[in-house]
Design an enzyme around this catalytic site. Sequence first.
Site, short mmCIF file in Angstrom:
data_model
loop_
_atom_site.label_atom_id
_atom_site.label_comp_id
_atom_site.label_asym_id
_atom_site.label_seq_id
_atom_site.Cartn_x
_atom_site.Cartn_y
_atom_site.Cartn_z
N HIS A 134 0.75 -1.21 -0.03
CA HIS A 134 0.05 0.11 0.13
C HIS A 134 0.83 1.14 -0.07
O HIS A 134 0.23 2.33 0.10
CB HIS A 134 -0.82 -0.17 1.48
CG HIS A 134 -0.33 0.05 2.56
ND1 HIS A 134 0.44 -0.64 3.00
CD2 HIS A 134 0.16 1.26 3.24
CE1 HIS A 134 0.95 -0.34 4.33
NE2 HIS A 134 0.87 1.00 4.35
N ARG A 150 2.59 4.58 -0.45
CA ARG A 150 2.56 5.55 -1.66
C ARG A 150 3.54 5.70 -2.68
O ARG A 150 3.64 6.06 -3.71
CB ARG A 150 2.49 6.92 -0.98
CG ARG A 150 0.98 7.14 -0.17
CD ARG A 150 1.01 8.70 0.62
NE ARG A 150 0.13 8.80 1.25
CZ ARG A 150 -1.22 9.49 0.61
NH1 ARG A 150 -1.19 9.97 -0.19
NH2 ARG A 150 -2.05 9.67 1.83
#
Length: 373
Positions: free
Chosen positions: A216, A218
């Site tokens: 997950h 960024r």
Amino acid sequence: MTVLRKVLSIFGTRPEAIKMFPLCHALAADARFDARICVSGQHRGMLDQVLEIAELRPDHDLDLMKPNQSLDALTSGLLTGIGSVLDAEKPDIVVVQGDTATAMCGALAAYYRKIPVAHVEAGLRSGNIHHPWPEEVNRKIVGSFARWHFAPTETAAAALRRENVEPGAIHVTGNTVIDALHWISSRIADQPSLAAGLAPVEQRFEGRRIIGVTSHRRENFGEGMASIAAAIRDIAQLEDVAIIFPLHLNPNVRKIMDSELGGLDNVALMEPLDYLHFARLLDISTLMLTDSGGVQEEAPALGKPVLVMRETTERPEGVEAGTARLVGTDRHRIVAETRRLLEDRHAYAAMARAHNPFGDGKAVPRIVDVLAR
């Protein structure tokens, strides 16, 4: 007469909640403290799962999560929202955890009011302000003015000393995530039905070696996430292997993973797991592929090797101890390192049996003792 210290614990994401709930329980049970909780709702659904399992009832809920919210919009809402709570509660101590926007803004709002800040999981550093982004800068900001720095390891403590943090303000406690994992594992052992939600997929993959996956970050959005998806697709072709992948709610993750992995017989793409079921996933997995920080700490506590799909980590202790290995987001390297662990039992055993450097499950009483003194 004992003077109660009012302590306000502030958190807003699932990882924060997991690492904070044992401390919140301990503070609430200790007669020396008037313990309060403020949640930001930075992660709404995933946060609520942990609150329910841990039986925590926040005194304040800012409920700030919005779809596709920019970091600056989130930051402004956090700073003003938490500021209003501080003005109402007037705590003696503010406790934040880790490196989220909630932690940074909670600490900053307290600093603006000259309220001392206790930083749980202090001192983690990757050395690169863009990896992990924006977490590396968030934790450095908190570390620049916190009154108490609860470092999970001596490596983290050394990083703080290099930044000229007063040595007397640094306390090596271990990581509270191990306290949380022990608590949740004990609950599952006493009541297996709590984690029975994975039973259908366990039956589906019976006889296969399960690889747990989370992704997950960024900084991996775009090409990195596409490369990770391709690597998992390649790994899924291996004989006697199955993959369980709880998908993060972020559409930057879901879109590529659904496209690349949806429909594969031995890949289970799932909704995010609550903490009970995630602990079960760790338990049944042969190894973990992740770009998460917390998994690097949790999986070794259960003897599970971790391949970290990032270029850097702010948890180098795991790499140094041999419980984790950095593999980046290169498709071929992820596949090669996974195959090595699956095919070389000596390489697997070396990681599975390595000492977990992140603690002994007694971080919380150490923190409480410091705050009481």
